[in-house]
Design an enzyme around this catalytic site. Structure first.
Site, PDB file in Angstrom:
ATOM      1  N   GLU A   1      10.890  -4.240   4.307  1.00  0.00           N
ATOM      2  CA  GLU A   1      11.027  -5.669   3.971  1.00  0.00           C
ATOM      3  C   GLU A   1      10.655  -5.914   2.508  1.00  0.00           C
ATOM      4  O   GLU A   1      11.354  -6.618   1.772  1.00  0.00           O
ATOM      5  CB  GLU A   1      10.090  -6.528   4.839  1.00  0.00           C
ATOM      6  CG  GLU A   1      10.376  -6.501   6.310  1.00  0.00           C
ATOM      7  CD  GLU A   1       9.658  -5.363   7.037  1.00  0.00           C
ATOM      8  OE1 GLU A   1       9.446  -4.286   6.428  1.00  0.00           O
ATOM      9  OE2 GLU A   1       9.333  -5.536   8.218  1.00  0.00           O
TER      10      GLU A   1
ATOM     11  N   LYS B   1       0.838  -1.196   0.000  1.00  0.00           N
ATOM     12  CA  LYS B   1       0.000   0.000   0.000  1.00  0.00           C
ATOM     13  C   LYS B   1       0.876   1.250   0.000  1.00  0.00           C
ATOM     14  O   LYS B   1       0.688   2.159  -0.789  1.00  0.00           O
ATOM     15  CB  LYS B   1      -0.938  -0.015   1.219  1.00  0.00           C
ATOM     16  CG  LYS B   1      -1.763   1.233   1.330  1.00  0.00           C
ATOM     17  CD  LYS B   1      -2.723   1.238   2.501  1.00  0.00           C
ATOM     18  CE  LYS B   1      -3.341   2.622   2.607  1.00  0.00           C
ATOM     19  NZ  LYS B   1      -4.227   2.773   3.734  1.00  0.00           N
TER      20      LYS B   1
ATOM     21  N   HIS C   1      -2.934 -31.742  19.167  1.00  0.00           N
ATOM     22  CA  HIS C   1      -1.738 -32.508  19.510  1.00  0.00           C
ATOM     23  C   HIS C   1      -0.597 -31.585  19.917  1.00  0.00           C
ATOM     24  O   HIS C   1       0.559 -31.991  19.915  1.00  0.00           O
ATOM     25  CB  HIS C   1      -1.333 -33.393  18.322  1.00  0.00           C
ATOM     26  CG  HIS C   1      -2.404 -34.396  17.985  1.00  0.00           C
ATOM     27  ND1 HIS C   1      -2.474 -35.635  18.572  1.00  0.00           N
ATOM     28  CD2 HIS C   1      -3.488 -34.294  17.181  1.00  0.00           C
ATOM     29  CE1 HIS C   1      -3.539 -36.278  18.106  1.00  0.00           C
ATOM     30  NE2 HIS C   1      -4.176 -35.480  17.258  1.00  0.00           N
TER      31      HIS C   1
ATOM     32  N   LYS D   1      10.130   0.138  13.751  1.00  0.00           N
ATOM     33  CA  LYS D   1      10.702   0.340  12.409  1.00  0.00           C
ATOM     34  C   LYS D   1      11.805   1.398  12.468  1.00  0.00           C
ATOM     35  O   LYS D   1      12.865   1.245  11.870  1.00  0.00           O
ATOM     36  CB  LYS D   1       9.616   0.810  11.431  1.00  0.00           C
ATOM     37  CG  LYS D   1       8.561  -0.223  11.110  1.00  0.00           C
ATOM     38  CD  LYS D   1       7.603   0.348  10.065  1.00  0.00           C
ATOM     39  CE  LYS D   1       6.361  -0.501   9.912  1.00  0.00           C
ATOM     40  NZ  LYS D   1       5.341   0.095   9.051  1.00  0.00           N
TER      41      LYS D   1
ATOM     42  N   GLY E   1      -4.677  -1.510   5.164  1.00  0.00           N
ATOM     43  CA  GLY E   1      -3.898  -2.682   4.760  1.00  0.00           C
ATOM     44  C   GLY E   1      -4.576  -3.995   5.123  1.00  0.00           C
ATOM     45  O   GLY E   1      -4.702  -4.904   4.309  1.00  0.00           O
ATOM     46  N   ARG E   2      -5.062  -4.110   6.355  1.00  0.00           N
ATOM     47  CA  ARG E   2      -5.646  -5.395   6.789  1.00  0.00           C
ATOM     48  C   ARG E   2      -7.082  -5.569   6.317  1.00  0.00           C
ATOM     49  O   ARG E   2      -7.703  -6.597   6.580  1.00  0.00           O
ATOM     50  CB  ARG E   2      -5.524  -5.537   8.312  1.00  0.00           C
ATOM     51  CG  ARG E   2      -5.957  -4.341   9.095  1.00  0.00           C
ATOM     52  CD  ARG E   2      -5.425  -4.323  10.517  1.00  0.00           C
ATOM     53  NE  ARG E   2      -5.760  -3.072  11.181  1.00  0.00           N
ATOM     54  CZ  ARG E   2      -5.010  -1.973  11.130  1.00  0.00           C
ATOM     55  NH1 ARG E   2      -3.882  -1.983  10.451  1.00  0.00           N
ATOM     56  NH2 ARG E   2      -5.393  -0.866  11.750  1.00  0.00           N
TER      57      ARG E   2
ATOM     58  N   GLU F   1      -3.789  -5.555  15.315  1.00  0.00           N
ATOM     59  CA  GLU F   1      -3.295  -4.291  14.767  1.00  0.00           C
ATOM     60  C   GLU F   1      -4.415  -3.244  14.779  1.00  0.00           C
ATOM     61  O   GLU F   1      -4.163  -2.053  14.923  1.00  0.00           O
ATOM     62  CB  GLU F   1      -2.756  -4.491  13.337  1.00  0.00           C
ATOM     63  CG  GLU F   1      -1.851  -3.355  12.890  1.00  0.00           C
ATOM     64  CD  GLU F   1      -1.032  -3.689  11.653  1.00  0.00           C
ATOM     65  OE1 GLU F   1       0.198  -3.792  11.737  1.00  0.00           O
ATOM     66  OE2 GLU F   1      -1.640  -3.840  10.578  1.00  0.00           O
TER      67      GLU F   1
HETATM   68  O1  F6P Z   1       3.759  -2.348   9.695  1.00  0.00           O
HETATM   69  C1  F6P Z   1       2.426  -2.646   9.652  1.00  0.00           C
HETATM   70  C2  F6P Z   1       1.857  -2.446   8.274  1.00  0.00           C
HETATM   71  O2  F6P Z   1       1.815  -1.095   7.994  1.00  0.00           O
HETATM   72  C3  F6P Z   1       0.494  -3.085   8.133  1.00  0.00           C
HETATM   73  O3  F6P Z   1      -0.505  -2.277   8.600  1.00  0.00           O
HETATM   74  C4  F6P Z   1       0.437  -3.361   6.682  1.00  0.00           C
HETATM   75  O4  F6P Z   1      -0.545  -4.310   6.358  1.00  0.00           O
HETATM   76  C5  F6P Z   1       1.842  -3.857   6.431  1.00  0.00           C
HETATM   77  O5  F6P Z   1       2.649  -3.061   7.273  1.00  0.00           O
HETATM   78  C6  F6P Z   1       2.330  -3.727   5.011  1.00  0.00           C
HETATM   79  O6  F6P Z   1       2.229  -2.409   4.578  1.00  0.00           O
HETATM   80  P1  F6P Z   1       2.342  -2.032   3.053  1.00  0.00           P
HETATM   81  O7  F6P Z   1       1.210  -2.692   2.332  1.00  0.00           O
HETATM   82  O8  F6P Z   1       2.261  -0.545   3.004  1.00  0.00           O
HETATM   83  O9  F6P Z   1       3.668  -2.541   2.538  1.00  0.00           O
END
Ligand code: F6P
Length: 518
Positions: free
Chosen positions: A199, A193, A372, A477, A255-256, A341
């Site tokens: 990452e 987003k 289990h 972060k 995002g979620r 979150e």
């Molecule tokens: O760090 C949390 C977050 O911002 C989430 O809310 C989001 O789903 C995820 O990182 C990934 O974010 P993006 O889609 O901006 O890479």
């Protein structure tokens, strides 16, 4: 959480001697199973094994009313500001409403691109048809698509195109990925987003450099091994992704809550356009139910109230999600992000620090595997916690066996077994909820996922918090960035770290260790 007199009544109800006694609750009302169940077209919800009676449920409905829940629901659907810290609306429900202009715009963009890829108007940068897919994304840009693809394509065996996921930055995972895929036929999709998640960008760069090192890699018009899905298309363009390989979505899609948007494009590629449309159909059915069903028969509202009851009046701090179906094995992780979150907050909408508990610790796994692993603690440990058992009605013998196991666990937890000298006795009286999907298909899955989204929204209304932001994740972060800077430059410039962490940095980073010895 206003209304002190209602809280007093709820606290009194939670303290009444019979409420935490399932045997007593059943003795008082042997028809509980008829009374404490709710149903929609695709879902059947049984609440009868919970520490709940008519009085407490009635008070919880009063709580919802006193928080103006109905008005808050209308605000969500009518595009009013519900994300106050970011001064934004929440757009995910518009994407599944066929009467809303966003619905068609979203589908048209996704389906056009899918058609161009399927018809080979777009090939990879090796000039080969796209036969595999890698989704580079994390959090909401990973969990929803993965869950839905696994559920709708029988864990990918029926996938139109195999989809792989690169979520965390891990050499071993990226190396494994490259041992598995056929790079020449693979389309790599940067799903982010913000187009700023470290990452995701690191993985994208690693993959891009592998691509550039391949002979025959020649990006040109109509040939690209990279695409992007983002709410920041300008950043994707700067990154070098061609315009016609960018699917954009609106900033007001959290995002979620984003699997219904372009973030769900891998679902279209894996499960097909019809399945994706049906997913939206199911979610829309749940949206209509959430808006229209009176509170007592309203599934997401009732689920939310029950969770609030356990969290705030019974002081239970965990929440278990136990799907008894491998197709839903990613549901616990998806729900964990959605709930924790969204509602793991300490400020109310006015910015004041609150004095009541919010998000529970959500955990879970495939139910049968969990039996289990950690169910021993449910049966004989002293704690109780709300559990969602989720089953999919399916008449194949193995799926039936899974369902029997699920029902047996709910019964065993509630009934227990008399103590005997062998220490095999179980106290019972442990609550649980059973949620049945009447079948596994895209419509039913859409209903289920939208149900949990609305449950979380309802909780946020009752707790008077914003479920659409996540400012707490930023600190970690920022520190990670500063640690990396420290390790590279040796300068402690902006870094204010405790001695424990500094000494650990010395352990994990030989470079710093050496320079400290100089
Ligand atoms: O760090 C949390 C977050 O911002 C989430 O809310 C989001 O789903 C995820 O990182 C990934 O974010 P993006 O889609 O901006 O890479």
């Amino acid at each position: 959480m206003q209304n002190p007199s209602l809280h007093k009544l709820l606290n009194q109800a939670a303290a009444s001697p019979h409420i935490k006694n399932l045997q007593q609750l059943w003795a008082n009302n042997p028809q509980r199973h008829q009374q404490f169940h709710l149903e929609t077209e695709s879902l059947y919800l049984d609440l009868s094994k919970n520490w709940l009676d008519n009085n407490s449920l009635d008070l919880l409905h009063q709580l919802a009313e006193s928080c103006q829940l109905q008005e808050a629901i209308e605000k969500l659907f009518n595009g009013k500001q519900v994300n106050h810290t970011e001064q934004s609306t929440a757009g995910h429900t518009a994407l599944r409403d066929p009467h809303h202009s966003d619905y068609q715009a979203n589908l048209t963009a996704m389906f056009n691109l899918a058609d161009r890829i399927d018809s080979q108007h777009i090939k990879t940068a090796f000039g080969k048809p796209v036969k595999q897919w890698v989704n580079i994304g994390i959090g909401g840009s990973y969990l929803g698509p993965r869950l839905v693809i696994e559920a709708l394509t029988e864990l990918q065996s029926e996938s139109r195109i195999p989809v792989y996921f690169a979520a965390s930055v891990d050499d071993s995972l990226i190396n494994q990925l490259f041992r598995t895929i056929d790079i020449e036929h693979c389309l790599f999709c940067i799903s982010s987003k913000s187009f700023g998640t470290v990452e995701t960008l690191m993985n994208a760069r690693a993959i891009e450099s592998k691509l550039r090192a391949c002979s025959g890699y020649q990006p040109q018009a109509g040939q690209s091994s990279l695409m992007a899905i983002t709410a920041k298309p300008e950043k994707a363009r700067q990154h070098g992704i061609p315009d016609d390989m960018i699917l954009a979505f609106d900033d007001n899609i959290g995002g979620r809550f984003s699997l219904w948007s372009a973030i769900g494009f891998p679902i279209v590629m894996a499960a097909g356009k019809k399945a994706f449309k049906n997913l939206l159909v199911g979610a829309y059915k749940m949206d209509c139910h959430f808006r229209q069903a009176p509170l007592p028969g309203n599934l997401p509202v009732t689920m939310a109230l029950l969770a609030v009851w356990y969290r705030n009046y019974m002081q239970l701090s965990a929440y278990g999600c136990l799907p008894y179906d491998a197709r839903l094995r990613c549901l616990p992780q998806w729900l964990q992000q959605l709930m924790m979150e969204s509602t793991g907050k300490m400020h109310n909408n006015a910015g004041q620090i609150i004095d009541y508990a919010t998000a529970p610790w959500v955990f879970g796994d495939h139910g049968q595997l969990s039996q289990h692993a950690f169910f021993q603690a449910f049966h004989q440990g002293l704690d109780a916690l709300p559990l969602d058992f989720i089953g999919v009605i399916d008449d194949s013998p193995n799926q039936q066996f899974l369902l029997y196991n699920m029902l047996a666990q709910g019964a065993a937890l509630m009934q227990g077994r008399e103590e005997d000298s062998s220490m095999a006795g179980c106290p019972g009286n442990k609550p649980s909820t059973t949620l049945l999907m009447k079948r596994m298909d895209a419509v039913a899955l859409g209903e289920l996922l939208a149900m949990y989204e609305h449950m979380v929204y309802t909780q946020s209304v009752i707790w008077d918090i914003n479920c659409f932001d996540q400012p707490g994740v930023e600190l970690g972060k920022t520190l990670a960035k500063q640690i990396q800077e420290y390790v590279t430059t040796g300068s402690l410039n902006q870094l204010h770290l405790d001695p424990s962490t500094l000494s650990l940095i010395n352990q994990v980073s030989p470079k710093i260790k050496e320079s400290n010895h100089d």
